[in-house]
Design a protein around this motif. Structure first.
Motif, mmCIF file in Angstrom:
data_model
loop_
_atom_site.group_PDB
_atom_site.id
_atom_site.type_symbol
_atom_site.label_atom_id
_atom_site.label_comp_id
_atom_site.label_asym_id
_atom_site.label_seq_id
_atom_site.Cartn_x
_atom_site.Cartn_y
_atom_site.Cartn_z
ATOM 1 N N SER A 592 0.857 -1.185 0.000
ATOM 2 C CA SER A 592 0.000 0.000 0.000
ATOM 3 C C SER A 592 0.889 1.229 0.000
ATOM 4 C CB SER A 592 -0.892 0.008 1.244
ATOM 5 O OG SER A 592 -1.461 1.283 1.463
ATOM 6 N N GLY A 594 0.363 3.660 1.668
ATOM 7 C CA GLY A 594 0.422 4.094 3.059
ATOM 8 C C GLY A 594 1.599 3.531 3.828
ATOM 9 N N GLN A 595 2.252 2.491 3.306
ATOM 10 C CA GLN A 595 3.446 1.937 3.957
ATOM 11 C C GLN A 595 4.707 2.732 3.636
ATOM 12 O OE1 GLN A 595 3.087 -2.046 2.114
ATOM 13 N NE2 GLN A 595 3.141 -2.865 4.192
ATOM 14 N N SER A 617 4.669 -2.084 16.394
ATOM 15 C CA SER A 617 4.745 -1.189 15.237
ATOM 16 C C SER A 617 4.170 -1.850 13.987
ATOM 17 C CB SER A 617 6.204 -0.788 14.997
ATOM 18 O OG SER A 617 6.305 0.107 13.916
ATOM 19 N N LYS A 618 2.890 -1.566 13.709
ATOM 20 C CA LYS A 618 2.232 -2.150 12.548
ATOM 21 C C LYS A 618 0.987 -1.339 12.208
ATOM 22 C CE LYS A 618 -0.048 -5.525 15.548
ATOM 23 N NZ LYS A 618 -0.197 -6.955 15.871
ATOM 24 N N TYR A 619 0.241 -1.805 11.216
ATOM 25 C CA TYR A 619 -0.969 -1.127 10.759
ATOM 26 C C TYR A 619 -2.206 -1.932 11.144
ATOM 27 C CZ TYR A 619 2.365 1.321 7.728
ATOM 28 O OH TYR A 619 3.421 2.043 7.244
ATOM 29 N N LEU A 620 -3.344 -1.243 11.221
ATOM 30 C CA LEU A 620 -4.615 -1.915 11.445
ATOM 31 C C LEU A 620 -5.168 -2.535 10.165
ATOM 32 C CD1 LEU A 620 -6.465 0.660 13.746
ATOM 33 C CD2 LEU A 620 -5.450 -1.527 14.436
ATOM 34 N N ASP A 621 -4.839 -1.920 9.014
ATOM 35 C CA ASP A 621 -5.538 -2.278 7.778
ATOM 36 C C ASP A 621 -4.666 -2.930 6.714
ATOM 37 O OD1 ASP A 621 -4.081 0.028 7.439
ATOM 38 O OD2 ASP A 621 -5.615 1.082 6.294
ATOM 39 N N TRP A 624 2.474 -5.225 7.778
ATOM 40 C CA TRP A 624 3.643 -4.341 7.808
ATOM 41 C C TRP A 624 4.718 -4.792 6.819
ATOM 42 C CZ3 TRP A 624 2.660 -7.823 11.863
ATOM 43 C CH2 TRP A 624 3.603 -8.839 12.039
#
Length: 754
Positions: A592, A594-595, A617-621, A624
């Motif tokens: 993404s 967003g990364q 440290s990661k994303y909800l959606d 990583w």
């Protein structure tokens, strides 16, 4: 002193420093240039003593071309011609062709007072007339010797056309694929980037500057131009000195160590100081630490933009800052030549600063042999003889196929065989003869390009029918062709979708906020996949793309980049199995946008990502992890790694460590594999990356064949900028990882002791 006596003295001095004053005779074959360091310095000093202020500032002035509507070629403008005759121009850029360059050079060496020859520069980035893969694609070969070879071929073509100087290689590290100029470099890693930087300098320039078949090289853009905020070209760069030195500066230093003759200062600021006004970069680091003795040219008007950045109140102040910092030649702002005489007169600028910059420029001109042969053998006859030869095209074809990266190959769909009776080729880039040239294609012509559809038709088995339907445009929203493409696909055995970016969508001033497939290309692909047919995606693009749906649903994905004039032939070679792909990614493909920025050699953080703990440290959606990691690339065969060994488990301060691994071809085809070595420093006085590339080897193996590959690790390979900003290694525990990409799992540990 009488004017007559002074004129005679000047004429005699010119004879001493320049055989160009004798009717531009070339030196006899085999006669060496008087280019020893002392001799060159004496000649530079002798000439400098003769120069007026205007002539000195003129040597620091570079002008660009205009289009001559009478001669139908690039030429100097009328004002540029006048400045040239007055001795107020040291270099031109974008004047191309042996006739055009020779006409201006004759003015310089016949009509100017001191007869100082011009330097002619051009952006020869990945070819002159024969266009090779974009540099990012070439870096995917992980073969610096190949890059050296293509640079040498490009230099030979350009030199025959009267070009002396290329503004390449671009060695900027780029961790953000939104930035369009990632296409021009070697990706995200300083070790890989350094290897390609040095190779391209050797290819373009060689070891002796006076070769008539090579070019003066330029490492650009100094410094950290590849780190703009938001991936937006020309934008602010803000990073620590440690990150600058560890991640961004190494390729420039590698270029300097390889002997590069010039560097180009960048547009961006770093930490509040524009690079083109940074004495810290251009003098303290470049000249004092690294002992660089060539000259620095600004990027286009980057000296003028020092005022726009807001650290100079006017053009004159910007010029003083630029020249004092260490920018020797001003590209196209005309500040040095127009504004700095007044600064010398009122004492704001010292003559010693001007003289040193002029020395640097003249030194290069003498080393290149321009005073002996200002034309360097360029001619229309030589141009015709060396342009687009069969040898060059063969190299372009090989370079392209080696740059391709196989990202997915579900159930061995590729290579296609004679059993495939019908192929539908779909996509807006399949028939394009322009887009394969990529960004900065110099004198490349679309007419010379073998398009993908042309190559596939020529390269397909004799009984295989190849049909083409466009389907949609590159970046428009017209959907009317999608249904027709799906209808035709239903009758084919295999669908090949050629998707990606137009050449204009990467390169300078070509940043993108969304880096998925442009326009409605993904809609086209979804319709093709919905037919149930095996769907092979050939990606043509200038950056890593965000393609999560494609990665999940396509049967196979082959990354082509913008592959140059032999695009179609090279694609057919790989698609039909004559060549086994061996490319590896030089930059991470995110899942993404967003990364972004997403790169393999990141820091671990205090809360490393963990599936088991939400407060990490990661994303909800989105995961990583990347879609495809740095160093990734498949083959039509398979490789197994085993028997990782270290020559010792304790490495002393003055010792080196030998890392060995066995690699076996476990498949049924001969193939090439890039064996990659990564190192992790577990504890340091400052935080360290999770792993860093420290070596790679490209090997070829027959089916069932094994080879043992070894790497040497020395203390310098483990060094970093510590808490006191000293470049040193520190004792402690290290891990080595060896494998097929940056996620390699085969590992061993050792201790470094003083």
């Amino acid at each position: 002193m009488s004017q007559t006596f002074r004129a005679a003295s000047i004429a005699f001095a010119i004879l001493l420093v320049s055989s160009a004053a004798w009717g531009q005779k070339s030196r006899p074959a085999g006669q060496p240039l008087p280019s020893g360091p002392a001799d060159v310095e004496n000649r530079v000093d002798s000439l400098l003593r003769l120069m007026t202020i205007e002539e000195k500032l003129g040597q620091l002035n570079q002008l660009s071309s205009v289009w001559d509507t009478v001669l139908h070629r690039s030429n100097a403008s009328a004002s540029g011609m006048q400045m040239l005759r007055e001795g107020r121009v040291g270099s031109f850029l974008n004047i191309v062709g042996s006739e055009a360059t020779a006409s201006l050079q004759r003015i310089a060496v016949n009509e100017t007072r001191l007869k100082i020859p011009l330097l002619f520069g051009l952006d020869v980035i990945h070819g002159y007339r024969t266009i090779y893969p974009i540099p990012l694609g070439e870096a995917a070969s992980w073969d610096p010797e190949l890059a050296e070879e293509t640079a040498r071929m490009a230099a030979g073509e350009a030199a025959a056309a009267g070009i002396h100087w290329t503004f390449a290689p671009m060695v900027d590290i780029a961790r953000d694929p939104r930035w369009g100029r990632i296409a021009e470099g070697s990706g995200e890693d300083p070790f890989l980037g350094s290897a390609f930087a040095a190779a391209r300098v050797r290819g373009f320039q060689g070891h002796l500057l006076d070769s008539k078949s090579l070019l003066l090289a330029t490492a650009k853009h100094f410094a950290a131009y590849g780190g703009p905020e938001g991936g937006r070209d020309y934008n602010t760069v803000d990073m620590s000195e440690r990150t600058l030195r560890e991640m961004y500066l190494p390729p420039y230093r590698a270029a300097v160590r390889a002997g590069v003759g010039t560097l180009m200062s960048s547009f961006n600021e770093i930490g509040g100081v524009p690079s083109s006004a940074s004495r810290h970069l251009l003098t303290d680091i470049l000249r004092k630490e690294w002992q660089f003795d060539g000259f620095v040219v600004s990027d286009w008007n980057s000296v003028g933009e020092v005022e726009t950045h807001g650290i100079a109140s006017d053009r004159t102040s910007a010029g003083i800052l630029g020249l004092t910092a260490g920018v020797d030649m001003d590209m196209m702002s005309l500040i040095y030549v127009d504004e700095l005489r007044s600064a010398l007169k009122d004492g704001r600028l010292k003559m010693a600063v001007v003289d040193e910059a002029v020395r640097r420029v003249l030194r290069i001109k003498f080393r290149m042999g321009l005073f002996e042969d200002p034309f360097r053998g360029a001619s229309t006859v030589r141009e015709r003889a060396v342009m687009m030869t069969q040898e060059h095209r063969a190299l372009a074809r090989r370079a392209a196929s080696e740059s391709f990266v196989l990202l997915k190959n579900e159930n061995g769909v590729l290579p296609l065989t004679e059993s495939t009776r019908s192929i539908l080729v779909v996509g807006p880039l399949a028939e394009s003869k322009d887009d394969p040239l990529g960004t900065w294609s110099a004198r490349g012509e679309a007419a010379d390009v073998v398009s993908i559809i042309e190559g596939l038709r020529r390269g397909a088995p004799s009984k295989t029918k190849v049909t083409y339907v466009r389907g949609c445009g590159v970046d428009d929203t017209v959907r009317s062709g999608i249904a027709e493409a799906a209808r035709v696909a239903a009758a084919a055995d295999v669908v090949i979708a050629v998707l990606g970016e137009a050449r204009s969508m990467s390169g300078e001033a070509a940043s993108r906020s969304e880096i998925g497939l442009p326009g409605v290309q993904e809609e086209l692909l979804r319709a093709l996949v919905a037919t149930g047919k095996k769907t092979v995606v050939l990606l043509m693009n200038g950056r890593p793309l965000v393609i999560p749906w494609t990665a999940e649903h396509a049967s196979a994905i082959l990354e082509l980049w913008h592959p140059g004039v032999e695009a179609g032939h090279a694609a057919a070679d790989v698609v039909f199995g004559r060549i086994n792909p061996s490319g590896k990614l030089p930059a991470t493909f995110p899942r993404s946008v967003g990364q972004v920025p997403l790169y393999y050699n990141h820091k671990i953080s205090g809360r490393p990502a963990s599936e088991a703990n939400s407060f990490t440290s990661k994303y909800l959606d989105v995961a990583w992890t990347p879609q495809f990691p740095f160093g990734f690339g498949l083959s039509y065969t398979s490789f197994a790694y085993s028997e990782l060994t270290l020559s010792a488990t304790v490495m002393r301060w003055s010792d080196s460590l030998v890392v060995g691994v066995k690699v076996r071809n476990t498949g049924k085809r001969r193939g090439e594999e890039v064996v990659q070595l990564y190192v992790r420093d577990h504890v340091g006085s400052v935080t360290r990356p999770v792993r860093e590339l420290k070596g790679f080897r490209k090997i070829a193996l027959d089916p069932g064949e094994s080879k043992r590959v070894t790497f040497n690790i020395g203390r310098d390979d483990l060094a970093f900028w510590n808490g006191l900003m000293e470049h040193t290694a520190e004792p402690g525990q290290f891990s080595v990882y060896v494998g097929t990409n940056s996620h390699a799992e085969l590992s061993a540990e050792f201790q470094l002791e003083e």
